[in-house]
Design a protein around this motif. Structure first.
Motif, short mmCIF file in Angstrom:
data_model
loop_
_atom_site.label_atom_id
_atom_site.label_comp_id
_atom_site.label_asym_id
_atom_site.label_seq_id
_atom_site.Cartn_x
_atom_site.Cartn_y
_atom_site.Cartn_z
N GLY A 40 -0.28 2.29 -14.81
CA GLY A 40 -0.24 3.68 -15.20
C GLY A 40 0.29 4.53 -14.05
N PRO A 41 0.30 5.86 -14.23
CA PRO A 41 0.84 6.74 -13.19
C PRO A 41 0.09 6.63 -11.87
CG PRO A 41 0.54 7.92 -15.28
CD PRO A 41 -0.14 6.59 -15.42
N SER A 42 0.81 6.81 -10.79
CA SER A 42 0.21 6.79 -9.46
C SER A 42 -0.80 7.92 -9.32
CB SER A 42 1.31 6.96 -8.40
OG SER A 42 0.76 7.21 -7.13
N PRO A 43 -1.90 7.67 -8.60
CA PRO A 43 -2.89 8.73 -8.40
C PRO A 43 -2.39 9.83 -7.46
CG PRO A 43 -3.47 6.82 -7.08
CD PRO A 43 -2.30 6.41 -7.93
N GLU A 44 -1.27 9.58 -6.78
CA GLU A 44 -0.69 10.56 -5.88
C GLU A 44 0.80 10.69 -6.18
OE1 GLU A 44 -1.52 9.88 -1.81
OE2 GLU A 44 -3.66 9.51 -2.14
N PRO A 45 1.38 11.88 -5.98
CA PRO A 45 2.81 12.05 -6.27
C PRO A 45 3.68 11.09 -5.46
CG PRO A 45 1.75 14.17 -5.88
CD PRO A 45 0.75 13.11 -5.49
N VAL A 46 4.68 10.54 -6.13
CA VAL A 46 5.65 9.65 -5.49
C VAL A 46 7.03 10.30 -5.64
CG1 VAL A 46 6.74 7.38 -5.54
CG2 VAL A 46 4.29 7.59 -5.98
N ALA A 47 7.71 10.47 -4.53
CA ALA A 47 9.07 11.04 -4.56
C ALA A 47 9.92 10.30 -3.53
CB ALA A 47 9.03 12.53 -4.27
N ILE A 48 10.04 9.00 -3.74
CA ILE A 48 10.78 8.15 -2.80
C ILE A 48 12.28 8.43 -2.91
CG2 ILE A 48 11.42 5.74 -2.37
CD1 ILE A 48 8.49 5.02 -3.16
N ASN A 49 12.93 8.40 -1.76
CA ASN A 49 14.38 8.64 -1.67
C ASN A 49 14.76 10.01 -2.22
OD1 ASN A 49 16.40 7.05 -0.38
ND2 ASN A 49 17.54 7.03 -2.31
N GLY A 50 14.03 11.02 -1.78
CA GLY A 50 14.33 12.38 -2.20
C GLY A 50 14.07 12.66 -3.66
N GLY A 51 13.13 11.92 -4.25
CA GLY A 51 12.78 12.13 -5.65
C GLY A 51 13.51 11.22 -6.62
N GLU A 52 14.30 10.28 -6.11
CA GLU A 52 15.00 9.34 -7.00
C GLU A 52 14.00 8.45 -7.74
OE1 GLU A 52 18.35 5.73 -6.82
OE2 GLU A 52 17.90 6.91 -5.01
N PHE A 53 12.86 8.15 -7.11
CA PHE A 53 11.86 7.26 -7.69
C PHE A 53 10.49 7.95 -7.71
CE2 PHE A 53 15.09 4.61 -5.70
CZ PHE A 53 15.47 3.81 -6.78
N HIS A 54 9.84 7.90 -8.86
CA HIS A 54 8.51 8.50 -9.03
C HIS A 54 7.44 7.45 -9.30
CE1 HIS A 54 10.16 12.54 -8.89
NE2 HIS A 54 11.13 12.12 -9.70
N GLU A 55 7.78 6.19 -9.07
CA GLU A 55 6.81 5.10 -9.13
C GLU A 55 7.25 4.03 -8.15
OE1 GLU A 55 6.81 2.40 -12.52
OE2 GLU A 55 8.71 3.27 -13.20
N TRP A 56 6.29 3.22 -7.69
CA TRP A 56 6.60 2.11 -6.80
C TRP A 56 7.13 0.93 -7.62
CZ3 TRP A 56 6.00 0.96 -1.45
CH2 TRP A 56 5.69 2.08 -0.67
N HIS A 57 7.95 0.14 -6.97
CA HIS A 57 8.51 -1.06 -7.59
C HIS A 57 8.10 -2.29 -6.78
CE1 HIS A 57 11.71 0.93 -10.26
NE2 HIS A 57 11.02 1.92 -9.70
N PHE A 58 8.10 -3.43 -7.44
CA PHE A 58 7.78 -4.74 -6.86
C PHE A 58 6.28 -4.88 -6.56
CE2 PHE A 58 12.37 -4.63 -5.67
CZ PHE A 58 12.75 -5.73 -6.43
N PHE A 59 5.77 -4.25 -5.50
CA PHE A 59 4.35 -4.42 -5.16
C PHE A 59 3.89 -3.28 -4.24
CE2 PHE A 59 6.89 -6.93 -2.19
CZ PHE A 59 6.41 -6.53 -0.95
N LEU A 60 2.57 -3.12 -4.17
CA LEU A 60 1.95 -2.08 -3.36
C LEU A 60 1.30 -2.69 -2.12
CD1 LEU A 60 -0.04 0.30 -5.77
CD2 LEU A 60 2.00 0.86 -4.44
N PRO A 61 1.90 -2.52 -0.95
CA PRO A 61 1.26 -3.04 0.27
C PRO A 61 0.20 -2.05 0.78
CG PRO A 61 3.66 -2.74 0.51
CD PRO A 61 3.21 -1.97 -0.68
N PRO A 62 -0.67 -2.50 1.67
CA PRO A 62 -1.61 -1.58 2.31
C PRO A 62 -0.84 -0.48 3.06
CG PRO A 62 -2.22 -3.86 2.74
CD PRO A 62 -0.88 -3.89 2.10
N GLY A 63 -1.30 0.77 2.91
CA GLY A 63 -0.63 1.88 3.59
C GLY A 63 0.52 2.47 2.80
N TRP A 64 0.63 2.15 1.53
CA TRP A 64 1.76 2.59 0.73
C TRP A 64 1.86 4.11 0.61
CZ3 TRP A 64 0.74 5.35 -3.79
CH2 TRP A 64 -0.56 5.28 -4.28
N ARG A 65 0.72 4.79 0.65
CA ARG A 65 0.74 6.25 0.48
C ARG A 65 1.58 6.95 1.55
NH1 ARG A 65 -4.21 4.63 -1.56
NH2 ARG A 65 -4.98 5.77 -3.39
#
Length: 320
Positions: free
Chosen positions: A178-203
């Motif tokens: 489901g949606p991330s508990p915190e806003p994601v705006a990777i690469n200047g907002g190109e991505f709003h969710e993580w892909h592949f996997f979530l490592p420790p410290g992802w926030r």
């Protein structure tokens, strides 16, 4: 209320839904049988590695031996269901020995038995690269086949995977969590969710550039695996290089088969000899060394200082 009951009845009458329900009931019955009979199930063999590092071709080659029971897909839902973002406050998809509950072992073995039957299991799920200590605690006799790849090519392939997905869908994680508990705006907002996997410290990387995120994922996956491997007996840890699949596939897999006590016959030798010519990429073109120079050279140059120490530790020279 009557409309709700009618629609529910229609669903129950749907042949596809009925078949799925019956299948689930069959699995559940076998899981209960497992808890009663406890048929012998040896600890699994885990194929692990960062996403886009050659885990699929390694898994498929071991599966071709005919020795293992296996699924033809990854099982993040199983492993994350035992311990993962939805029950650890979105910490990450990593897990250490301190998170290993004996009940997790029972649930995993029951899951395998119900769907595959009794016998040796081969599992390839990339998030397990973040969970070696956890899996070793649950399965003390398990063997790990860890494959790693030149960070420049691996990260470049991950960048392509983030942007292009694959022929049967993308690598986004919202479909699992489901949606991330915190806003994601990777690469200047190109991505709003993580892909592949979530490592420790992802926030800390929710607003980073795409190359920084992929470098962080590559470093995290390989660092966690290598650190956890120190507690795994040497006989149970098999470390291989992606590049050898194309440079010396027969020799590489003969060694892996020997370490796993599997016969490496003429059929397997022929199979492995053909790997160098076989397209294995599900993202962008056939894989090859230094592909990053064609795909994402500027992005990779920017993160070279971050990945250089681990690259050298794993035997890769930046001058290659």
């Amino acid at each position: 209320m009557a409309s709700f009951r009618f629609s529910s009845l229609l669903k129950l009458l749907d042949p596809e839904i009925r078949a799925k329900n019956l299948q689930w009931l069959g699995w559940r019955a076998k899981e209960i049988l497992w808890t009663v009979r406890r048929p012998r199930m040896p600890d699994p063999v885990f194929v692990i590695g960062c996403s886009r590092s050659g885990t699929t071709v390694t898994f498929e080659t071991l599966a071709a031996s005919g020795h293992f029971r296996h699924f033809d897909y990854e099982l993040p839902q199983l492993w994350d269901g035992l311990y993962g973002p939805l029950n650890n406050d979105w910490a990450s998809e990593a897990a250490g020995p301190e998170h290993a509950d004996p009940a997790h072992r029972e649930r995993a073995l029951a899951y395998f038995y119900a769907r595959l039957g009794a016998g040796p299991v081969l599992d390839k799920t990339c998030i397990n690269t973040l969970r070696v200590g956890y899996l070793h605690k649950l399965f003390p006799q398990a063997k790990f086949v860890f494959i790693h790849r030149d960070g420049r090519d691996n990260i470049s392939s991950m960048i392509d995977g983030w942007r292009l997905g694959r022929t049967d869908g993308g690598f986004g994680l919202e479909k699992f969590f489901g949606p991330s508990p915190e806003p994601v705006a990777i690469n200047g907002g190109e991505f709003h969710e993580w892909h592949f996997f979530l490592p420790p410290g992802w926030r800390a990387y929710n607003q980073a550039s795409l190359e920084e995120v992929c470098a962080f994922q590559w470093i995290s996956a390989n660092r966690l695996a290598l650190d956890a491997a120190r507690d795994v007996p040497a006989a149970q840890w098999i470390q291989v290089r992606y590049e050898d699949i194309f440079e010396r596939p027969v020799e590489m897999f003969r060694t892996v088969f020997d370490r796993l006590d599997l016969p490496f016959d003429a059929r397997m030798e022929t199979h492995c000899a053909g790997l160098a010519k076989r397209p294995t990429s599900i993202v962008k073109g056939s894989p090859k060394k230094q592909k990053w120079k064609e795909s994402n050279p500027e992005m990779i140059e920017r993160i070279l200082p971050q990945i250089a120490p681990l690259m050298r530790e794993m035997g890769y020279e930046l001058e290659d």
